[in-house]
Design a protein around this motif. Sequence first.
Motif, PDB file in Angstrom:
ATOM      1  N   PHE A 491      25.343  34.167   0.746  1.00  0.00           N
ATOM      2  CA  PHE A 491      25.667  35.411   1.442  1.00  0.00           C
ATOM      3  C   PHE A 491      26.833  35.176   2.382  1.00  0.00           C
ATOM      4  O   PHE A 491      26.662  34.709   3.504  1.00  0.00           O
ATOM      5  N   PRO A 492      28.067  35.522   1.945  1.00  0.00           N
ATOM      6  CA  PRO A 492      29.238  35.412   2.822  1.00  0.00           C
ATOM      7  C   PRO A 492      29.360  36.645   3.710  1.00  0.00           C
ATOM      8  O   PRO A 492      28.883  37.732   3.377  1.00  0.00           O
ATOM      9  N   VAL A 493      29.981  36.457   4.854  1.00  0.00           N
ATOM     10  CA  VAL A 493      30.176  37.537   5.825  1.00  0.00           C
ATOM     11  C   VAL A 493      31.609  37.480   6.338  1.00  0.00           C
ATOM     12  O   VAL A 493      32.132  36.392   6.589  1.00  0.00           O
ATOM     13  N   ALA A 494      32.232  38.630   6.500  1.00  0.00           N
ATOM     14  CA  ALA A 494      33.586  38.703   7.068  1.00  0.00           C
ATOM     15  C   ALA A 494      33.646  39.874   8.038  1.00  0.00           C
ATOM     16  O   ALA A 494      32.901  40.851   7.891  1.00  0.00           O
ATOM     17  N   PRO A 495      34.533  39.805   9.036  1.00  0.00           N
ATOM     18  CA  PRO A 495      34.684  40.946   9.952  1.00  0.00           C
ATOM     19  C   PRO A 495      35.161  42.193   9.205  1.00  0.00           C
ATOM     20  O   PRO A 495      35.872  42.108   8.194  1.00  0.00           O
TER      21      PRO A 495
END
Length: 643
Positions: A491-495
Amino acid sequence: MNREADPVTFAAMTNIDRRQLLKGTAAVAMTAAITTGAFTTPAYAAGHRPGDLGQAQPLDGRPFPAYDYTRANKLPREMTGYWTKSFDVAGTTRTAKVYIAAETPIRSYYTVIAVPDGADTAEFLQTSGWRDVADQRDEGLFVLEPGLDGWGDAVAEGAYVQAALTFFQSNNYFSIFGEHYLVGYGGGGPAVEAWAVANPLLVIAQAYVDSAGLSAAYLDTYASREFDGHTQYSPVTFPPDFRLIRYDEVVVPTWYIHPDATSAAASIAYWKHANDTLATGISEGFLGTGYHQRPGSDRWMTSHAGPISKVAVQTHPVNRRSSVVTRQIVEFLTAYTRYENFFAYSNSLYERADYKSLGIEVHTMQVAGFVREYLVYVPRSARRKAPVVFVWPGDSQTDKVFVDATQWWKLAEREGFILVVICEQYSRTSVVVSHHDSLVLFRQLRDTITAQYDVDPTRFYSTGHSAGSQVTQNLAIAFPEYFAAVATTSFPVAPNPAGTISIDSVAYPASGQKIPNYMIYGYGDIQQFVGTLWDDTQNATDGWAQYHLGVDGLALSDVDTAAGLRSGFHDRFQTWTWYDPGSHVPIFKVTKNAYRSHNTTCEEPPLLWDFLKHYSWEVAPNGTVTRYYSPSAFSRPGDRRRF
């Protein structure tokens, strides 16, 4: 096949064998209850004494249980006790029973039991000791019952068993671990074994008492079937000439007790082949003759744990109602666990954690007005000022599920770090959990662990899977000063375009600060995460990488090799690494698992730890963060360097 002589692998095999060989038939020790503290008595039907199961209460038409926020990671209190569920099978009503101990957690282990012909189910569970086992272990029982005319043959019983187990595996009254222990008595043995042959990925281990077994013809209908690349998410494409796993190559520990010498021969041979056992067995006390999985076995399901499985055959008759026999069966079954109930190529068999012998602690605390549970494991190998790994399970994966599903406890035992596994809070239904109040929880838990244990406050790490990865990656972006490094899966997250991320529905600005970061994902993962950083499709993985590479002063082209480095069983891991420009310290890393769907697999935590263990950090009173890298993982004094 890159399988090294890992000491954990052989420790797992030795512990299981020792556990089974050294127990006497007269005094078989029970594996520890899942929670600490005194055992409690479950709720029962009104009017019955605690020792009497009484009349099973109907689940048919019963409303689903309400949320019980007074209990941390427990099934609602109203669901504990003895229940009955009916099924219409071709116009005939059949029933199954459910027993849920008083302190059974969400997604507990269950044993599926097919009771013998002529048995009164409540009386059998009581006199055989199965009810006591469930109470002492805080687990559940799902009980298959014969029809009015007794058990039919395995094929005839197929529709009933399927209907009952379909309900068992997915309902809103209780939730299960996801993999099951199977026990069949007499005529019920072939019925439940037939289901195991057709659904081997769902069976942790199995035992059959006085069973006639299955016919060679029935076994042959499944033996050569193959598991393809279909997943619940994105399909996995195998390389040319790849050999698919057959159904009769799924390792399932099996114990036959007083089988029919003639008719059960085909079943015993089938499971010996599936478990890739040696031809010659050895005497193993109450187990009878044990046929061990051969050293060097190339079965996928034990590619990481090593050859830990076996088939045992005890030819002497036993008393089905003997509590000693029941506890011997439990001892055999619960030596094992497995995880990934859908995709064969990341389904794995492992040793199950024994909380009492390991010293795994189960704690609760109040978080934002709700009681929450967490696990702490301080292995004997932990030295003074030990590093700490905070683990965030995936959606619906409790702390207890994740301890066994990931085998982080074995890694902590080998490497000497303190393991802290977070439990979630009730979410979609009263029998499912997910992450909630994560920021408040972490701050409170961090302070508790720091105050109560001998930890190295410069070596706190965070990891998690899926929704747990989302929590860790959000913290890495908004609060990188909380950890020396992070490493997660799937699970990647980015702004967002506004430059913020969301934790518990609250927006926090991205810090723009460096933090060593590593993520592993699967070829067959959730659609928005698949592919590579070099393809033409922009997804969440690309956004996550772009943010961190930008903060690190790096570009995609700065990777060590665009082709990726291959490692692991069948070269399943393809890994890319980026190095800090000023110090040449690895600061950003990505691995694609070619043979995994979305669910976690135990082969990945060692990779995560091998990344995390090299980093430490210090936070000055003014908030300035200084990070360090140690090539020796701080085993050689003075080798850390600032970056």
